[in-house]
Scaffold this active site. Structure first.
Site, short mmCIF file in Angstrom:
data_model
loop_
_atom_site.label_atom_id
_atom_site.label_comp_id
_atom_site.label_asym_id
_atom_site.label_seq_id
_atom_site.Cartn_x
_atom_site.Cartn_y
_atom_site.Cartn_z
CG HIS A 151 -1.89 -1.09 1.30
ND1 HIS A 151 -2.48 -1.49 2.48
CD2 HIS A 151 -2.40 -1.91 0.35
CE1 HIS A 151 -3.31 -2.51 2.24
NE2 HIS A 151 -3.26 -2.78 0.95
N PRO A 152 1.83 1.42 -0.92
CG PRO A 152 3.13 1.33 -2.86
CD PRO A 152 2.17 0.51 -2.03
#
Length: 581
Positions: free
Chosen positions: A499-500
């Site tokens: 989930h960057p």
């Protein structure tokens, strides 16, 4: 506009468009699809990867083939060695091809907590509070529970993004939810409703047991049976296998994008705007390769600095995740065994007949949002339960493990901050990714709490009665009192949960990259619209918020053009409304 690109490999590709969107991921597909609803404009959507017409995309368990290693639909990046993870490199899969990461993700539909977006507004991101963004979540969503309805205050029933309950939840996923209840967590049938806290089964981006990525939602032609699909986007050209090399400028105005297609370089011109939607890694990489970013870094790589913008590539955040595994002898669970293989063959037949069964699973079927302390205003931990032994490079050969289940725990609002840099000026080279995991002590404390929470749930009768043994964690003792052992386990096994966000931060200070209208500071005709603009990570999975950003970006862009329509020549596109490869 009538002049076609003679150097391009396809006759149907024009050399000029009103808008060029770089990146056909979760945000890019939504943005391009919405912009192209206006018949008076032309839009080019550029994607470095292939189409999404492949069984590994449409079949939910196909993610086991795509997400685990680099391939045609997964960049499969690795980070720089992480001091907080005993020097290990973190695996960073990213979707490549139409739909981007929505084509390889776990399909979990989560928006985050109201307070996440209200916090953005307090940081100066006017128009991004929860009440501002909720209409875009609802507009995008076609929730099976609310199909055809517009009266639900939390959900949409007529949008292009199909959201549904799992068609065949695994028995162990139901066991997990009951065990969580036995451990004291409230039950929650809707994590995207009024309250987020609690345990339950996740809703997923599926339709009739098939993955519903953003390409299916916003790009592909519709049918009379599915009016949410807009098949009338005649001005939309979707160019796959098209690698953006750099943005082209006239002074400090973006005028187009230099690309390479089939080995041939060409420049596509944008009459109105270029919008970068290449994700938390690709968007800052393209800006920096184009001369926008930290000046000293660009100069070291021989890149002419167009605009010294120090925030580009900074503020990288991701959900660091730890997994607790338990071996259990049951063919209801995925795993390696002769009986399990026979069961899976039968499930393949079942799926081909009616799109149900184990093949329709998204693996992360159930979960919970948990407060590590009762005084918190919102949950700070998220759990994902999977009816399979997932992750953990230290758990041994999978062929010898048999069957089992896993539970992930991640800290929802990590304090660690990293960055993205260039390895070279060539966009075809992987960027340098350094999340700096566990550089903030608070994140370790959260993961320790997460391990304890999972083990407490595993110990409840609903799961314990199935037997089995924990792997790697049973040495902590039944009460998980050995905190140093848990910390060592985290350092040896934790990794990002893909989930960057945050590397082209939206805001108003000197480190912000875009303003609340998503315009790149100091540059004209250029915006960024994807998860990279998030100033802080939201409390949950990031696919739905990225789609919301694409939806809202379309309105921001169209809003700036109100009252100033200009006629443009039309381009001849294929009957499908986009250029096929």
């Amino acid at each position: 506009m009538n002049e076609k690109s003679r150097s391009g490999p396809e006759n149907g590709v024009a050399s000029e468009y009103d808008y060029i969107v770089v990146g056909a991921g979760s945000a890019g597909c939504a943005l391009a699809g919405r912009l192209a609803e206006d018949p008076s404009v032309t839009v080019a959507l550029l994607e470095a990867g292939p189409t999404d017409h492949h069984f590994s995309v449409s079949t939910p368990v196909g993610m086991a083939l795509t997400v685990q290693k680099p391939g045609p639909r997964n960049y499969g990046y690795y980070s720089e060695p992480q001091a907080g993870l005993n020097g290990r490199r973190s695996y960073q899969p990213r979707g490549r091809g139409l739909g981007g990461s929505s084509s390889i993700n776990g399909m979990v539909y989560i928006r985050g907590h109201r307070n996440d977006y209200d916090h953005w507004a307090k940081l100066g991101c006017t128009g991004w509070g929860f009440d501002d963004v909720l209409p875009y979540f609802r507009r995008s969503e076609r929730n099976l529970r609310h199909a055809g309805r517009q009266d639900d205050p939390w959900h949409g029933g007529e949008g292009p993004l199909h959201v549904s309950d799992l068609v065949t939840p695994n028995p162990f996923s139901r066991r997990f939810v009951e065990a969580a209840r036995q451990a004291g967590l409230p039950l929650n049938p809707d994590f995207n409703g009024q309250e987020q806290e609690g345990a339950g089964l996740y809703q997923v981006t599926q339709r009739n047991g098939e993955r519903w990525n953003t390409a299916r939602a916003y790009l592909h032609g519709g049918s009379a049976n599915d009016p949410a699909h807009n098949g009338s986007r005649k001005g939309l050209a979707v160019l796959t296998d098209t690698q953006a090399l750099r943005i082209v400028f006239a002074g400090k105005r973006a005028t187009g994008v230099k690309v390479v297609r089939a080995g041939v370089e060409q420049t596509l011109r944008a009459r109105r705007e270029v919008i970068v939607s290449a994700g938390a890694f690709g968007s800052p990489q393209l800006l920096m390769a184009s001369g926008i970013g930290p000046g000293a870094h660009l100069q070291r790589l021989g890149i002419d600095v167009l605009h010294d913008l120090p925030g580009v590539g900074e503020n990288l955040q991701d959900h660091l995740d730890i997994i607790v595994n338990k071996q259990v002898r049951s063919t209801d669970l995925y795993g390696y065994s002769a009986r399990g293989f026979a069961r899976l063959l039968a499930e393949v037949v079942r799926y081909r007949i009616n799109r149900t069964g184990m093949i329709s699973s998204n693996f992360a079927e159930a979960g919970a949002f948990v407060k590590s302390r009762p005084d918190l205003a919102e949950p700070d931990l998220q759990l994902h339960f999977a009816p399979a032994l997932i992750g953990g490079q230290n758990i041994g050969s999978r062929r010898k493990l048999g069957h089992g289940y896993s539970c992930h725990a991640c800290v929802l609002r990590p304090q660690s901050r990293g960055h993205v840099r260039l390895r070279s000026a060539d966009m075809r080279d992987a960027p340098l990714i350094d999340p700096m995991f566990l550089s903030a002590q608070e994140d370790m404390e959260g993961l320790v709490s997460g391990v304890r929470t999972i083990r407490r749930i595993f110990a409840q009768p609903a799961l314990a009665q199935a037997g089995g043994r924990e792997m790697l964690t049973e040495a902590f003792g039944p009460d998980s009192t050995n905190e140093e052992a848990i910390r060592a386990f985290v350092r040896a096994n934790a990794d990002g949960v893909y989930h960057p966000v945050g590397t082209c931060m939206m805001g108003t200070d000197e480190m912000s990259v875009v303003d609340p209208s998503l315009r790149v500071r100091g540059i004209h005709g250029l915006r960024v619209a994807d998860a990279s603009i998030m100033p802080t990570l939201i409390g949950g999975n990031t696919n739905a918020p990225a789609i919301m950003i694409g939806e809202k970006a379309a309105d921001l862009i169209r809003g700036t053009m109100k009252g100033t329509p200009r006629p443009h020549p039309r381009v001849a596109f294929s009957d499908a409304g986009y250029v096929r490869q």
